[in-house]
Design a protein around this motif. Structure first.
Motif, PDB file in Angstrom:
ATOM      1  N   UNK A 192     -15.047   8.495  -4.056  1.00  0.00           N
ATOM      2  CA  UNK A 192     -15.543   8.392  -5.434  1.00  0.00           C
ATOM      3  C   UNK A 192     -14.430   8.764  -6.416  1.00  0.00           C
ATOM      4  N   UNK A 193     -14.250   7.938  -7.422  1.00  0.00           N
ATOM      5  CA  UNK A 193     -13.226   8.171  -8.431  1.00  0.00           C
ATOM      6  C   UNK A 193     -11.871   7.587  -8.070  1.00  0.00           C
ATOM      7  N   UNK A 194     -11.733   7.047  -6.880  1.00  0.00           N
ATOM      8  CA  UNK A 194     -10.492   6.416  -6.454  1.00  0.00           C
ATOM      9  C   UNK A 194     -10.582   4.913  -6.695  1.00  0.00           C
ATOM     10  N   UNK A 195      -9.450   4.234  -6.627  1.00  0.00           N
ATOM     11  CA  UNK A 195      -9.437   2.777  -6.743  1.00  0.00           C
ATOM     12  C   UNK A 195      -9.771   2.198  -5.366  1.00  0.00           C
ATOM     13  N   UNK A 196     -10.915   1.531  -5.261  1.00  0.00           N
ATOM     14  CA  UNK A 196     -11.341   0.915  -4.007  1.00  0.00           C
ATOM     15  C   UNK A 196     -10.746  -0.488  -3.957  1.00  0.00           C
ATOM     16  N   UNK A 197      -9.831  -0.697  -3.044  1.00  0.00           N
ATOM     17  CA  UNK A 197      -9.192  -1.998  -2.887  1.00  0.00           C
ATOM     18  C   UNK A 197     -10.084  -2.907  -2.051  1.00  0.00           C
ATOM     19  N   UNK A 198     -10.677  -2.330  -0.990  1.00  0.00           N
ATOM     20  CA  UNK A 198     -11.550  -3.110  -0.115  1.00  0.00           C
ATOM     21  C   UNK A 198     -12.491  -2.171   0.612  1.00  0.00           C
ATOM     22  N   UNK A 199     -13.701  -2.675   0.889  1.00  0.00           N
ATOM     23  CA  UNK A 199     -14.707  -1.908   1.611  1.00  0.00           C
ATOM     24  C   UNK A 199     -15.570  -2.886   2.393  1.00  0.00           C
ATOM     25  N   UNK A 200     -15.879  -2.524   3.626  1.00  0.00           N
ATOM     26  CA  UNK A 200     -16.776  -3.327   4.447  1.00  0.00           C
ATOM     27  C   UNK A 200     -17.661  -2.427   5.291  1.00  0.00           C
ATOM     28  N   UNK A 201     -18.853  -2.902   5.560  1.00  0.00           N
ATOM     29  CA  UNK A 201     -19.779  -2.247   6.487  1.00  0.00           C
ATOM     30  C   UNK A 201     -20.538  -3.373   7.171  1.00  0.00           C
ATOM     31  N   UNK A 202     -20.348  -3.480   8.490  1.00  0.00           N
ATOM     32  CA  UNK A 202     -21.036  -4.550   9.186  1.00  0.00           C
ATOM     33  C   UNK A 202     -20.697  -4.594  10.659  1.00  0.00           C
ATOM     34  N   UNK A 203     -21.165  -5.644  11.301  1.00  0.00           N
ATOM     35  CA  UNK A 203     -20.986  -5.826  12.737  1.00  0.00           C
ATOM     36  C   UNK A 203     -19.716  -6.643  12.979  1.00  0.00           C
ATOM     37  N   UNK A 204     -18.849  -6.114  13.830  1.00  0.00           N
ATOM     38  CA  UNK A 204     -17.674  -6.838  14.296  1.00  0.00           C
ATOM     39  C   UNK A 204     -17.944  -7.314  15.705  1.00  0.00           C
ATOM     40  N   UNK A 205     -17.672  -8.550  15.962  1.00  0.00           N
ATOM     41  CA  UNK A 205     -17.877  -9.071  17.315  1.00  0.00           C
ATOM     42  C   UNK A 205     -16.569  -9.599  17.867  1.00  0.00           C
ATOM     43  N   UNK A 206     -16.415  -9.441  19.144  1.00  0.00           N
ATOM     44  CA  UNK A 206     -15.314 -10.032  19.885  1.00  0.00           C
ATOM     45  C   UNK A 206     -15.901 -10.433  21.231  1.00  0.00           C
ATOM     46  N   UNK A 207     -15.203 -11.255  21.992  1.00  0.00           N
ATOM     47  CA  UNK A 207     -15.777 -11.678  23.268  1.00  0.00           C
ATOM     48  C   UNK A 207     -16.204 -10.480  24.124  1.00  0.00           C
ATOM     49  N   UNK A 208     -17.494 -10.432  24.422  1.00  0.00           N
ATOM     50  CA  UNK A 208     -18.021  -9.391  25.291  1.00  0.00           C
ATOM     51  C   UNK A 208     -18.335  -8.056  24.644  1.00  0.00           C
ATOM     52  N   UNK A 209     -18.137  -7.934  23.327  1.00  0.00           N
ATOM     53  CA  UNK A 209     -18.445  -6.652  22.697  1.00  0.00           C
ATOM     54  C   UNK A 209     -18.816  -6.828  21.229  1.00  0.00           C
ATOM     55  N   UNK A 210     -19.462  -5.818  20.720  1.00  0.00           N
ATOM     56  CA  UNK A 210     -19.792  -5.755  19.296  1.00  0.00           C
ATOM     57  C   UNK A 210     -19.802  -4.295  18.886  1.00  0.00           C
ATOM     58  N   UNK A 211     -19.542  -4.056  17.640  1.00  0.00           N
ATOM     59  CA  UNK A 211     -19.599  -2.700  17.101  1.00  0.00           C
ATOM     60  C   UNK A 211     -19.924  -2.764  15.617  1.00  0.00           C
ATOM     61  N   UNK A 212     -20.558  -1.717  15.134  1.00  0.00           N
ATOM     62  CA  UNK A 212     -20.840  -1.613  13.702  1.00  0.00           C
ATOM     63  C   UNK A 212     -19.822  -0.643  13.127  1.00  0.00           C
ATOM     64  N   UNK A 257     -17.599   0.795   9.462  1.00  0.00           N
ATOM     65  CA  UNK A 257     -17.444   0.916   8.022  1.00  0.00           C
ATOM     66  C   UNK A 257     -15.964   1.178   7.811  1.00  0.00           C
ATOM     67  N   UNK A 258     -15.394   0.534   6.803  1.00  0.00           N
ATOM     68  CA  UNK A 258     -13.968   0.698   6.586  1.00  0.00           C
ATOM     69  C   UNK A 258     -13.641   0.559   5.114  1.00  0.00           C
ATOM     70  N   UNK A 259     -12.554   1.252   4.747  1.00  0.00           N
ATOM     71  CA  UNK A 259     -12.171   1.272   3.342  1.00  0.00           C
ATOM     72  C   UNK A 259     -10.653   1.297   3.220  1.00  0.00           C
ATOM     73  N   UNK A 260     -10.178   0.666   2.183  1.00  0.00           N
ATOM     74  CA  UNK A 260      -8.794   0.786   1.733  1.00  0.00           C
ATOM     75  C   UNK A 260      -8.905   1.287   0.302  1.00  0.00           C
ATOM     76  N   UNK A 261      -8.387   2.477   0.058  1.00  0.00           N
ATOM     77  CA  UNK A 261      -8.542   3.093  -1.262  1.00  0.00           C
ATOM     78  C   UNK A 261      -7.243   3.775  -1.678  1.00  0.00           C
ATOM     79  N   UNK A 262      -7.039   3.848  -2.985  1.00  0.00           N
ATOM     80  CA  UNK A 262      -5.859   4.490  -3.544  1.00  0.00           C
ATOM     81  C   UNK A 262      -6.314   5.673  -4.392  1.00  0.00           C
ATOM     82  N   UNK A 263      -5.776   6.842  -4.070  1.00  0.00           N
ATOM     83  CA  UNK A 263      -6.082   8.037  -4.863  1.00  0.00           C
ATOM     84  C   UNK A 263      -5.398   7.902  -6.226  1.00  0.00           C
ATOM     85  N   UNK A 264      -6.109   8.225  -7.290  1.00  0.00           N
ATOM     86  CA  UNK A 264      -5.501   8.089  -8.623  1.00  0.00           C
ATOM     87  C   UNK A 264      -4.225   8.913  -8.758  1.00  0.00           C
TER      88      UNK A 264
END
Length: 183
Positions: free
Chosen positions: A140-160, A162-169
Motif C-alpha cells: 500500500x502506498x507503493x507504485x504497483x507495476x503489476x499484480x496477478x492472482x490466479x491459477x497457473x497451469x503447466x503440463x501435469x500441474x497447477x498452482x494458485x 499471487x504475485x506483485x512487482x512494486x516500487x517503493x516510493x
C-alpha cells in the motif's frame, strides 16, 4: 548434483525494473535459482535461507546468510537493498522488516502460493497461503507495476499464486515510475 530450476517467469518478466548492477536480496533463497540469475547479470547479491547446506555452494556468488527467518533474529537489521526477490515463501510476521529492507525507489518482486492452492497441492494451510489482495495491502502506498492472482497451469500441474512487482516510493514520487519495456 541436480541443477536448480530456472528462474520464475514472473521474476524474468519484471527484472528490467532493476537498475544495472544494483544490490539484490533473495529472501528464503533455497538452492539460489534467483541468486544465481542475478549474480550472472552482474548484480551484487545477498541470499538468506535457513538451510546452511543449500547456501554453501552459493558463497562464491555473493553474500549468503544462514538464518531462521521464522524463529531467529532478523539478519538484515539496518540494511537496505535496491531489489528484494521472494518466491514460494510466506511468513507474515516478517513483513515490516521486509518492507524496511527495500531502499526508497527499490523494486519488490514477490510471488508465492495463494488462497485456493490447497486444491492442487502443498502448501495447504491458510497461514502459508496469501489471501486475495494481500500483496496489494503489503505494498500500500507503493507504485504497483503489476499484480496477478490466479491459477497457473503447466503440463501435469497447477498452482494458485499471487504475485506483485512494486516500487517503493523515493523521496520524489516521480522517481518511483520506471519505464515499461515491451516483452
Amino acid at each position: 548434483m541436480l541443477s536448480p530450476p530456472p528462474p520464475s517467469d514472473w521474476i524474468l518478466r519484471w527484472q528490467h525494473l532493476l537498475d544495472p548492477h544494483c544490490t539484490v536480496l533473495d529472501l528464503a533463497c533455497g538452492a539460489g535459482r534467483h541468486l544465481r540469475h542475478f549474480a550472472q547479470r552482474g548484480h551484487r547479491v545477498t541470499g538468506v535461507d535457513r538451510n546452511a547446506e543449500a547456501l554453501a555452494p552459493l558463497a562464491h556468488l555473493g553474500e549468503v546468510l544462514p538464518a531462521d527467518l521464522e524463529n531467529g533474529p532478523w539478519p538484515l537489521a539496518q540494511r537496505q537493498f535496491a531489489a528484494v526477490i521472494v518466491t514460494n515463501y510466506l511468513w507474515r510476521p516478517r513483513w515490516p522488516q521486509l518492507r524496511d529492507c527495500l531502499a526508497p525507489g527499490g523494486v519488490l518482486l514477490y510471488e508465492t502460493f495463494a488462497h485456493g492452492h490447497a486444491a492442487y497441492g502443498h502448501p495447504r494451510r491458510a497461514e502459508f497461503l496469501l489471501q486475495p489482495g494481500e500483496l496489494l495491502s503489503l505494498c500500500a502506498g507503493w507504485h504497483i507495476v503489476a499484480y496477478e492472482h490466479g491459477v497457473l497451469t503447466s503440463p501435469g500441474s497447477a498452482q494458485v499464486v499471487q504475485r506483485i512487482a512494486a516500487v517503493r516510493p523515493a523521496s520524489d514520487a516521480a522517481d518511483t515510475l520506471r519505464p515499461l519495456q515491451a516483452e
